[in-house]
Design a protein around this motif. Structure first.
Motif, PDB file in Angstrom:
ATOM      1  N   THR A 400      47.802  -9.307  25.572  1.00  0.00           N
ATOM      2  CA  THR A 400      48.426  -9.557  24.276  1.00  0.00           C
ATOM      3  C   THR A 400      49.639 -10.441  24.493  1.00  0.00           C
ATOM      4  O   THR A 400      49.945 -10.828  25.625  1.00  0.00           O
ATOM      5  CB  THR A 400      48.842  -8.249  23.594  1.00  0.00           C
ATOM      6  N   ALA A 401      50.336 -10.737  23.431  1.00  0.00           N
ATOM      7  CA  ALA A 401      51.515 -11.599  23.560  1.00  0.00           C
ATOM      8  C   ALA A 401      52.587 -10.963  24.418  1.00  0.00           C
ATOM      9  O   ALA A 401      53.406 -11.664  25.032  1.00  0.00           O
ATOM     10  CB  ALA A 401      52.079 -11.918  22.180  1.00  0.00           C
ATOM     11  N   ASN A 402      52.594  -9.617  24.493  1.00  0.00           N
ATOM     12  CA  ASN A 402      53.683  -8.927  25.183  1.00  0.00           C
ATOM     13  C   ASN A 402      53.260  -8.156  26.431  1.00  0.00           C
ATOM     14  O   ASN A 402      54.116  -7.598  27.123  1.00  0.00           O
ATOM     15  CB  ASN A 402      54.365  -7.940  24.226  1.00  0.00           C
ATOM     16  N   SER A 403      51.973  -8.093  26.720  1.00  0.00           N
ATOM     17  CA  SER A 403      51.560  -7.258  27.858  1.00  0.00           C
ATOM     18  C   SER A 403      50.233  -7.719  28.411  1.00  0.00           C
ATOM     19  O   SER A 403      49.479  -8.461  27.756  1.00  0.00           O
ATOM     20  CB  SER A 403      51.447  -5.789  27.421  1.00  0.00           C
ATOM     21  N   ALA A 404      49.954  -7.255  29.627  1.00  0.00           N
ATOM     22  CA  ALA A 404      48.668  -7.460  30.285  1.00  0.00           C
ATOM     23  C   ALA A 404      48.269  -6.139  30.922  1.00  0.00           C
ATOM     24  O   ALA A 404      49.046  -5.549  31.674  1.00  0.00           O
ATOM     25  CB  ALA A 404      48.754  -8.569  31.320  1.00  0.00           C
ATOM     26  N   GLN A 405      47.082  -5.664  30.570  1.00  0.00           N
ATOM     27  CA  GLN A 405      46.643  -4.368  31.069  1.00  0.00           C
ATOM     28  C   GLN A 405      45.284  -4.512  31.730  1.00  0.00           C
ATOM     29  O   GLN A 405      44.458  -5.317  31.317  1.00  0.00           O
ATOM     30  CB  GLN A 405      46.529  -3.350  29.932  1.00  0.00           C
ATOM     31  N   ALA A 406      45.063  -3.694  32.764  1.00  0.00           N
ATOM     32  CA  ALA A 406      43.770  -3.636  33.438  1.00  0.00           C
ATOM     33  C   ALA A 406      43.144  -2.280  33.136  1.00  0.00           C
ATOM     34  O   ALA A 406      43.801  -1.239  33.273  1.00  0.00           O
ATOM     35  CB  ALA A 406      43.942  -3.838  34.936  1.00  0.00           C
ATOM     36  N   TRP A 407      41.879  -2.304  32.722  1.00  0.00           N
ATOM     37  CA  TRP A 407      41.184  -1.072  32.361  1.00  0.00           C
ATOM     38  C   TRP A 407      39.873  -0.975  33.130  1.00  0.00           C
ATOM     39  O   TRP A 407      39.174  -1.972  33.321  1.00  0.00           O
ATOM     40  CB  TRP A 407      40.820  -1.062  30.865  1.00  0.00           C
ATOM     41  N   ALA A 408      39.527   0.230  33.521  1.00  0.00           N
ATOM     42  CA  ALA A 408      38.156   0.493  33.929  1.00  0.00           C
ATOM     43  C   ALA A 408      37.303   0.496  32.670  1.00  0.00           C
ATOM     44  O   ALA A 408      37.757   0.902  31.598  1.00  0.00           O
ATOM     45  CB  ALA A 408      38.054   1.841  34.641  1.00  0.00           C
TER      46      ALA A 408
END
Length: 420
Positions: A400-408
């Motif tokens: 997103t504009a404010n974050s980067a997440q890694a998901w299984a």
């Protein structure tokens, strides 16, 4: 010689944001009409020219786009949607319980001379209340017209209401020749006091009749117009028209709608089929009427049993243009999600998730060009797409504009929507 891709004068293509804005407006209008218990009617695009031209009157009939089919029949593209609705009611729906409430949204076609703001194909949205000749019926259609314009996003607009019966009754009392009647009507229609003043001495008029005609162009404004009109009435029918208009204005004012209403008994233009109230809607910068309507108690009788009726039609493209000028909420084409897939990833694992987001009203744009994650990230930034989803062999990246997440993948699919 035509240029490849050239289109006829007076028509146009709608695409991207313009098409989305118009469809969104039509949806709001459809919801508004339906909320007032109106049912949709979808008339055919083609009509027999003779069937439409008869009740249309010369003004509308002269704009009809006609052609001859292979059977030698002269057909016409529908020039408005009121006459086809009246035809359907008179031939097919006359036995339905009354009152009958119908609405329509569709394109109409008129041969207009080249000038700014005039198109040969444009969209109309309107309503018809059939089987009631009461003040309450007129008030309902006027109130619904205001509700429709508000639903379109307009705040600043005026409906100018007149009563064609007032003028017709005045003409009947004058007993002029057809030629004199036409000349008089043209002078009043132009709203030029000098033209009218020069004409009146040439007509065989009594003093009360001359006073009535001199006063007619000035009968415009608020509730006080009715009191002025009653002072110049020559017949009971003229007074009855004014009292009808008074009752309509009083009900609209009681509903808090007076700021959108003005009266004009000197307005005599309109379709030939009108018999009672007539009205037009205007907004700052519109240049032409954004809607018009009125009572037409004799029209349905051209096709079947006579039924009273009153209705209104909005010019959708004009309403849309004014709504955007008045900063109505814009319809965005920006997706809620942009999704890319790595070459070795299996997109089928996310098909159910994608379908659920779309069913919830969100827009999911799935890349079909095989672009890289970096290329899609740049695309999302350029178009302000709020979420980028990248499916790869080991799981999912959500940016997103404010974050980067890694998901299984399993965790992502199990996460509630508000967590994403």
């Amino acid at each position: 010689m035509l240029i490849p891709g050239q289109i006829p004068y007076g028509v146009g293509d709608l695409f991207l944001e313009d098409a989305a804005h118009q469809r969104a407006l039509e949806t709001r209008l459809r919801q508004t009409f339906a909320g007032w218990a109106y049912s949709e009617i979808i008339p055919p695009t083609l009509e027999y020219a003779e069937v439409v031209a008869g009740p249309a009157g010369s003004q509308l009939a002269n704009t009809m786009i006609r052609f001859v089919d292979r059977d030698g029949q002269t057909l016409a593209l529908r020039p408005d949607l009121t006459i086809p609705t009246a035809r359907a009611v008179g031939t097919k729906l006359y036995a339905e319980p009354l009152p009958l409430r119908l609405f329509y949204i569709g394109n109409v076609f008129r041969y207009e001379e080249p000038q700014a703001g005039r198109r040969r194909e444009f969209s109309q949205a309107g309503c018809e209340l059939i089987g009631a000749s009461t003040v309450a019926a007129d008030v309902e259609v006027l109130s619904l017209t205001i509700a429709a314009l508000r639903a379109a996003g307009l705040n600043d607009f005026q409906l100018t209401i007149g009563h064609i019966g007032f003028y017709h009754s005045l003409l009947a009392a004058l007993k002029l020749t057809p030629e004199a009647t036409l000349t008089l009507s043209e002078a009043i229609d132009r709203k030029r006091q000098g033209d009218l003043a020069a004409l009146l001495p040439t007509l065989p008029l009594t003093l009360p009749a001359r006073r009535a005609l001199q006063t007619l162009p000035r009968l415009t404004g608020g509730a006080g117009v009715c009191a002025q009109a009653l002072e110049i009435c020559l017949t009971p029918d003229m007074a009855a028209a004014v009292h009808h208009l008074q009752a309509i204005y009083a009900r609209l004012a009681a509903a808090g709608l007076a700021p959108h209403i003005s009266l004009d008994l000197g307005e005599i233009r309109g379709m030939a089929y009108y018999t009672g109230i007539t009205f037009e809607g205007f907004a700052p910068g519109s240049g032409a009427a954004i809607c018009s309507g009125g009572r037409y108690d004799n029209l349905i009788g051209h096709f079947g049993p006579a039924l009273p009726a009153v209705g209104c039609a909005l010019v959708v493209d004009r309403v849309l243009r004014i709504a955007r000028q008045q900063q109505a909420p814009a319809h965005s084409l920006t997706p809620d999600w942009l999704m890319g897939v790595a070459p070795a990833a299996d997109v089928t694992a996310l098909q159910g998730w994608i379908a659920a987001r779309r069913a919830a009203g969100q827009v999911v744009d799935v890349d079909v060009l095989g672009r890289s994650e970096d290329a899609l990230r740049t695309l999302a930034q350029q178009h302000a797409i709020p979420r980028l989803l990248w499916l790869h062999e080991e799981g999912i990246h959500l940016l997103t504009a404010n974050s980067a997440q890694a998901w299984a993948l399993a965790d992502f699919l199990a996460a509630p929507p508000e967590a994403l």
